[in-house]
Design a protein around this motif. Structure first.
Motif, PDB file in Angstrom:
ATOM      1  N   SER A   1     -23.899   0.770 -32.307  1.00  0.00           N
ATOM      2  CA  SER A   1     -23.037   0.904 -33.401  1.00  0.00           C
ATOM      3  C   SER A   1     -24.394   0.618 -34.990  1.00  0.00           C
ATOM      4  CB  SER A   1     -22.081  -0.492 -34.333  1.00  0.00           C
ATOM      5  OG  SER A   1     -22.640  -2.080 -33.424  1.00  0.00           O
TER       6      SER A   1
ATOM      7  N   TYR B   1     -22.099  -5.698 -41.824  1.00  0.00           N
ATOM      8  CA  TYR B   1     -22.437  -5.672 -39.926  1.00  0.00           C
ATOM      9  C   TYR B   1     -22.627  -7.163 -39.113  1.00  0.00           C
ATOM     10  CZ  TYR B   1     -21.754  -0.335 -39.259  1.00  0.00           C
ATOM     11  OH  TYR B   1     -21.558   0.696 -39.703  1.00  0.00           O
TER      12      TYR B   1
ATOM     13  N   TYR C   1     -19.695  -8.576 -38.662  1.00  0.00           N
ATOM     14  CA  TYR C   1     -18.336  -8.035 -38.014  1.00  0.00           C
ATOM     15  C   TYR C   1     -18.968  -8.548 -35.942  1.00  0.00           C
ATOM     16  CZ  TYR C   1     -15.346  -6.581 -40.931  1.00  0.00           C
ATOM     17  OH  TYR C   1     -14.649  -6.192 -41.656  1.00  0.00           O
TER      18      TYR C   1
ATOM     19  N   LYS D   1     -19.146 -11.403 -34.630  1.00  0.00           N
ATOM     20  CA  LYS D   1     -17.707 -12.017 -34.127  1.00  0.00           C
ATOM     21  C   LYS D   1     -17.346 -11.636 -32.309  1.00  0.00           C
ATOM     22  CE  LYS D   1     -13.628 -10.694 -36.527  1.00  0.00           C
ATOM     23  NZ  LYS D   1     -13.058 -10.627 -36.719  1.00  0.00           N
ATOM     24  N   LEU D   2     -18.142 -11.039 -31.995  1.00  0.00           N
ATOM     25  CA  LEU D   2     -18.047  -9.760 -30.605  1.00  0.00           C
ATOM     26  C   LEU D   2     -18.649 -11.043 -28.960  1.00  0.00           C
ATOM     27  CD1 LEU D   2     -19.645  -6.338 -30.604  1.00  0.00           C
ATOM     28  CD2 LEU D   2     -17.189  -7.480 -30.298  1.00  0.00           C
TER      29      LEU D   2
ATOM     30  N   VAL E   1      -6.295  -8.265 -37.897  1.00  0.00           N
ATOM     31  CA  VAL E   1      -6.782  -8.882 -39.262  1.00  0.00           C
ATOM     32  C   VAL E   1      -7.371  -8.079 -40.171  1.00  0.00           C
ATOM     33  CG1 VAL E   1      -7.337 -11.103 -37.886  1.00  0.00           C
ATOM     34  CG2 VAL E   1      -8.809  -9.234 -38.275  1.00  0.00           C
ATOM     35  N   ASN E   2      -7.459  -8.465 -41.406  1.00  0.00           N
ATOM     36  CA  ASN E   2      -7.801  -7.460 -42.915  1.00  0.00           C
ATOM     37  C   ASN E   2      -8.741  -7.254 -42.211  1.00  0.00           C
ATOM     38  OD1 ASN E   2      -7.309  -6.079 -44.789  1.00  0.00           O
ATOM     39  ND2 ASN E   2      -7.818  -7.808 -46.711  1.00  0.00           N
ATOM     40  N   VAL E   3      -9.408  -5.867 -42.477  1.00  0.00           N
ATOM     41  CA  VAL E   3     -10.713  -5.942 -42.462  1.00  0.00           C
ATOM     42  C   VAL E   3     -11.109  -5.077 -43.540  1.00  0.00           C
ATOM     43  CG1 VAL E   3     -10.882  -6.024 -39.620  1.00  0.00           C
ATOM     44  CG2 VAL E   3      -9.913  -4.081 -40.552  1.00  0.00           C
ATOM     45  N   ASP E   4     -12.823  -4.025 -43.331  1.00  0.00           N
ATOM     46  CA  ASP E   4     -13.093  -3.063 -43.783  1.00  0.00           C
ATOM     47  C   ASP E   4     -13.038  -2.042 -43.416  1.00  0.00           C
ATOM     48  OD1 ASP E   4     -15.145  -1.280 -44.725  1.00  0.00           O
ATOM     49  OD2 ASP E   4     -15.775  -2.455 -46.847  1.00  0.00           O
TER      50      ASP E   4
ATOM     51  N   ILE F   1     -15.983   0.802 -42.109  1.00  0.00           N
ATOM     52  CA  ILE F   1     -16.798   0.072 -41.708  1.00  0.00           C
ATOM     53  C   ILE F   1     -16.650  -0.199 -40.586  1.00  0.00           C
ATOM     54  CG2 ILE F   1     -18.294  -2.439 -41.351  1.00  0.00           C
ATOM     55  CD1 ILE F   1     -19.118  -0.782 -43.733  1.00  0.00           C
ATOM     56  N   VAL F   2     -15.222  -1.067 -40.061  1.00  0.00           N
ATOM     57  CA  VAL F   2     -14.794  -1.405 -38.434  1.00  0.00           C
ATOM     58  C   VAL F   2     -14.655  -0.217 -37.971  1.00  0.00           C
ATOM     59  CG1 VAL F   2     -13.022  -1.890 -37.097  1.00  0.00           C
ATOM     60  CG2 VAL F   2     -13.566  -3.298 -38.929  1.00  0.00           C
TER      61      VAL F   2
ATOM     62  N   ILE G   1     -18.299   0.990 -36.827  1.00  0.00           N
ATOM     63  CA  ILE G   1     -18.113   0.282 -35.928  1.00  0.00           C
ATOM     64  C   ILE G   1     -18.203   0.789 -34.910  1.00  0.00           C
ATOM     65  CG2 ILE G   1     -18.840  -2.253 -34.419  1.00  0.00           C
ATOM     66  CD1 ILE G   1     -19.226  -2.745 -37.460  1.00  0.00           C
TER      67      ILE G   1
ATOM     68  N   ILE H   1     -13.641  -3.001 -21.367  1.00  0.00           N
ATOM     69  CA  ILE H   1     -14.843  -3.531 -21.444  1.00  0.00           C
ATOM     70  C   ILE H   1     -15.145  -3.609 -22.660  1.00  0.00           C
ATOM     71  CG2 ILE H   1     -16.841  -5.160 -21.460  1.00  0.00           C
ATOM     72  CD1 ILE H   1     -17.046  -4.125 -18.296  1.00  0.00           C
ATOM     73  N   TYR H   2     -14.983  -1.874 -23.218  1.00  0.00           N
ATOM     74  CA  TYR H   2     -15.215  -1.412 -24.486  1.00  0.00           C
ATOM     75  C   TYR H   2     -13.920  -1.918 -25.094  1.00  0.00           C
ATOM     76  CZ  TYR H   2     -19.856   0.494 -25.808  1.00  0.00           C
ATOM     77  OH  TYR H   2     -21.220   0.406 -25.432  1.00  0.00           O
TER      78      TYR H   2
ATOM     79  N   TYR I   1     -14.100  -5.267 -26.233  1.00  0.00           N
ATOM     80  CA  TYR I   1     -14.498  -6.165 -26.713  1.00  0.00           C
ATOM     81  C   TYR I   1     -14.669  -5.690 -28.871  1.00  0.00           C
ATOM     82  CZ  TYR I   1     -17.817  -8.925 -23.972  1.00  0.00           C
ATOM     83  OH  TYR I   1     -18.176  -9.561 -22.781  1.00  0.00           O
ATOM     84  N   LEU I   2     -14.272  -4.357 -28.727  1.00  0.00           N
ATOM     85  CA  LEU I   2     -13.432  -4.191 -29.663  1.00  0.00           C
ATOM     86  C   LEU I   2     -12.535  -4.242 -30.721  1.00  0.00           C
ATOM     87  CD1 LEU I   2     -14.881  -0.068 -29.220  1.00  0.00           C
ATOM     88  CD2 LEU I   2     -15.993  -1.941 -30.255  1.00  0.00           C
TER      89      LEU I   2
ATOM     90  N   LYS J   1     -12.280  -7.284 -30.490  1.00  0.00           N
ATOM     91  CA  LYS J   1     -12.135  -8.606 -30.690  1.00  0.00           C
ATOM     92  C   LYS J   1     -12.002  -8.570 -32.817  1.00  0.00           C
ATOM     93  CE  LYS J   1     -14.356 -11.309 -28.837  1.00  0.00           C
ATOM     94  NZ  LYS J   1     -15.574 -12.552 -28.255  1.00  0.00           N
ATOM     95  N   LEU J   2     -12.707  -7.393 -32.789  1.00  0.00           N
ATOM     96  CA  LEU J   2     -13.264  -7.621 -34.152  1.00  0.00           C
ATOM     97  C   LEU J   2     -11.796  -6.571 -35.239  1.00  0.00           C
ATOM     98  CD1 LEU J   2     -15.625  -4.083 -33.867  1.00  0.00           C
ATOM     99  CD2 LEU J   2     -16.289  -6.829 -33.884  1.00  0.00           C
ATOM    100  N   LEU J   3     -10.607  -6.373 -34.444  1.00  0.00           N
ATOM    101  CA  LEU J   3      -9.485  -6.479 -35.219  1.00  0.00           C
ATOM    102  C   LEU J   3      -8.783  -7.920 -34.956  1.00  0.00           C
ATOM    103  CD1 LEU J   3      -9.100  -3.014 -34.334  1.00  0.00           C
ATOM    104  CD2 LEU J   3      -9.444  -3.690 -36.497  1.00  0.00           C
ATOM    105  N   LYS J   4      -9.084  -8.771 -34.543  1.00  0.00           N
ATOM    106  CA  LYS J   4      -8.440 -10.308 -33.990  1.00  0.00           C
ATOM    107  C   LYS J   4      -9.048 -11.436 -34.643  1.00  0.00           C
ATOM    108  CE  LYS J   4      -6.462  -8.619 -30.193  1.00  0.00           C
ATOM    109  NZ  LYS J   4      -6.678  -8.057 -28.423  1.00  0.00           N
TER     110      LYS J   4
END
Lengths: 194, 194, 194, 194
Positions: free
Chosen positions: C162, C185, C188, C191-192, D148-151, D154-155, D158, D184-185, D188-189, D191-194
């Motif tokens: 990323s 970055y 975020y 968070k992982l 969740v609220n994110v940029d 950016i997300v 990533i 797996i990806y 993990y990914l 998770k960025l949104l939770k």
DNA sequence: AATGAATGAGAATTCATTCAT
DNA sequence: CATGAATGAATTCTCATTCAT
């Protein structure tokens, strides 16, 4: 001759007329079969139905133009008027060709190293005939005391050379009109014979 | 200028002198870089050390020839003799070029569609200068009452055109010598001004 | 080491620094020795005094960049702060490289099929070491219960991937500043691990 | 559309499909027309029947791949399932492309300086659309309170960046399978949104 | 009669590399 | 050390020509 053969001949001439223009703008090497075909809305391949190859096509361009010019010139030769008048007409005709049919005309004046000698020969032959028409009139005029005695070949060369050059600079838009040029050139060139 | 630069220039000219001959025999498209290089015992690649590309090389051929011809003509222009004598010399010089330097000469008289307009311009400029030298003498002669009043441009065109044509037919072997032709042409062409 | 040798080394590095930029803009094949030399006001030939050939030169570009990056990262690894803090610093450093040293950086991330395997090996080795630094911190954090248990390799790949991507879109002018991106970055990505 | 045109299109695509692989292994400069032709058992010349030049061919490679990928992604976008499920599917699709169609995929992610800007533009446009699909799902999920609220940008970066990176290290032989990685990806990914 | 497709023999051009000076 | 000059192999591109349909 069967109808189908006539059709082929007509198509051939159509191709040649179009090709002449392109070959003249770009030269032998510069003109491509593609381009020649495209201008006629045909495809490359079709050209090979009518002509053996590129050299053949371009050779026939020359032949066509030359025979046309010769025919026209011959007509003047036989008019029942004075030598001076006849030469004047021939000069005007030649200039007309040089200006209006510039593309075709170029073919007459430089066959070049483009052709294999076997093809070159008939072209040069035609050129000789064309030049001969001028010679006949000049010599005739000299014999008839209309013109002063001159070096036949040299004077003919000066005539043709100076007229062939016109297309290098003539611009329809500015300057003198074709008719004016025809008159002025005829006047000046005839001074050589007086 | 450094020595190394001079060397490069000399080599460049050497290449150009050789290229002129080939380009003239074969034309722009017909001449290949391979051939030009081979004639100099070089390899294609080396040519690109001296010239950006084929167009550049051939453009410089023109430029070289023209500047040489111009220089020579200018010399005559300034001689302290009558206008007729000067014009006579210029005619002879021009014919000399047309016959002896046939290859180089061709480059002057047809820059054609070969060049991109940006390169064409300086060539045409040079041609204009060359033509101007003839104009100066003719006009000078008219003003000095040595020549009759004439259409300057037309007469100059007849002069140059007829002389340029010589190379199309001149054969060293048979017929008249170069010197004879120079004399005869000068005589005839001067008739236009009398 | 003699003075002269030092000089050579310095010159070598100077060449490499400059070459890195060009190679990165144009790629291995796109970059020419000519261009690399010109940027340094040298001539092609001179480059061969310092490098065996093009492959060698470009290989050393990679080596140089990688060793610098590795050195810098190693420094963070040894700071006496929490794993999270250290990882945060490493992330920021990596992003800094990705943005500010974009050209050099690209060399690290795609050595590709450019190199002969014998040269490729040491480069991959260095990359492994670089990646290992991240692994050490992540594993350390997991062991110290600072981070949740994760698939080490996968998470590291997500982190690096990323971040490497940033240079594809980052534009200094518009949008977020480098510092902002570093912070976001880091937030975020951490968070992982939580 | 006529049959013949369809045939041409099919052949074109056939060429493109093959070219994509080669261009990707060797890059724009490294891939030669010769090689591309050979892989199709054609000759160099034939390629030029279908494509204007190398740049054109390679440009169309990009265009083809991108439009295919876009179509596929769009399908997921419209499935009547939760945002999380949809994003999960898009992630898996993207990873599938990155791994299985590695060659084609590379073309999407780095159009580079290879192209003239006029060609670059439509490619970037397509990329923007592709990215937009991810944005829609993410934003939709945020609005629906699934995420969740994110940029947003950016997300998304990533996500794409980390996935694009997979092809740099993924080896079918050793380690995890494609399916495992996809799972797996995705985990993990998300998770960025939770 | 015409064409679409393919071909192959060159052509121009580029560029890494060499080497004498 | 550096360079200017040359080279040759590789590469892109062009085009006359062929031929099956």
């Amino acid at each position: 001759m069967k109808l189908s053969e006539k059709k082929v001949l007509k198509k051939k001439e159509e191709i040649l007329m179009s090709a002449v223009k392109i070959v003249n703008n770009k030269g032998y090497q510069g003109a491509t079969m593609e381009e020649i075909a495209a201008a006629l809305l045909m495809t490359k391949g079709s050209l090979y139905y009518y002509f053996k190859n590129k050299e053949d096509l371009i050779f026939q361009c020359h032949a066509l133009v030359l025979s046309k010019a010769n025919k026209e010139l011959l007509a003047h030769l036989e008019e029942p008027i004075s030598f001076e008048e006849r030469l004047r007409k021939m000069i005007k005709t030649h200039i007309h060709y040089a200006i209006e049919k510039k593309e075709s005309f170029n073919m007459i004046i430089k066959p070049k190293e483009t052709f294999s000698s076997e093809q070159l020969h008939p072209i040069l032959q035609q050129r000789k005939i064309y030049a001969g028409y001028f010679d006949q009139i000049i010599q005739g005029g000299v014999d008839a005391k209309e013109f002063v005695n001159v070096d036949l070949k040299i004077v003919r060369m000066i005539l043709l050379g100076s007229m062939n050059w016109i297309q290098q600079w003539y611009m329809p838009a500015g300057g003198k009109s074709k008719v004016e040029i025809q008159e002025i050139y005829a006047d000046y060139l005839l001074k050589l014979l007086k």
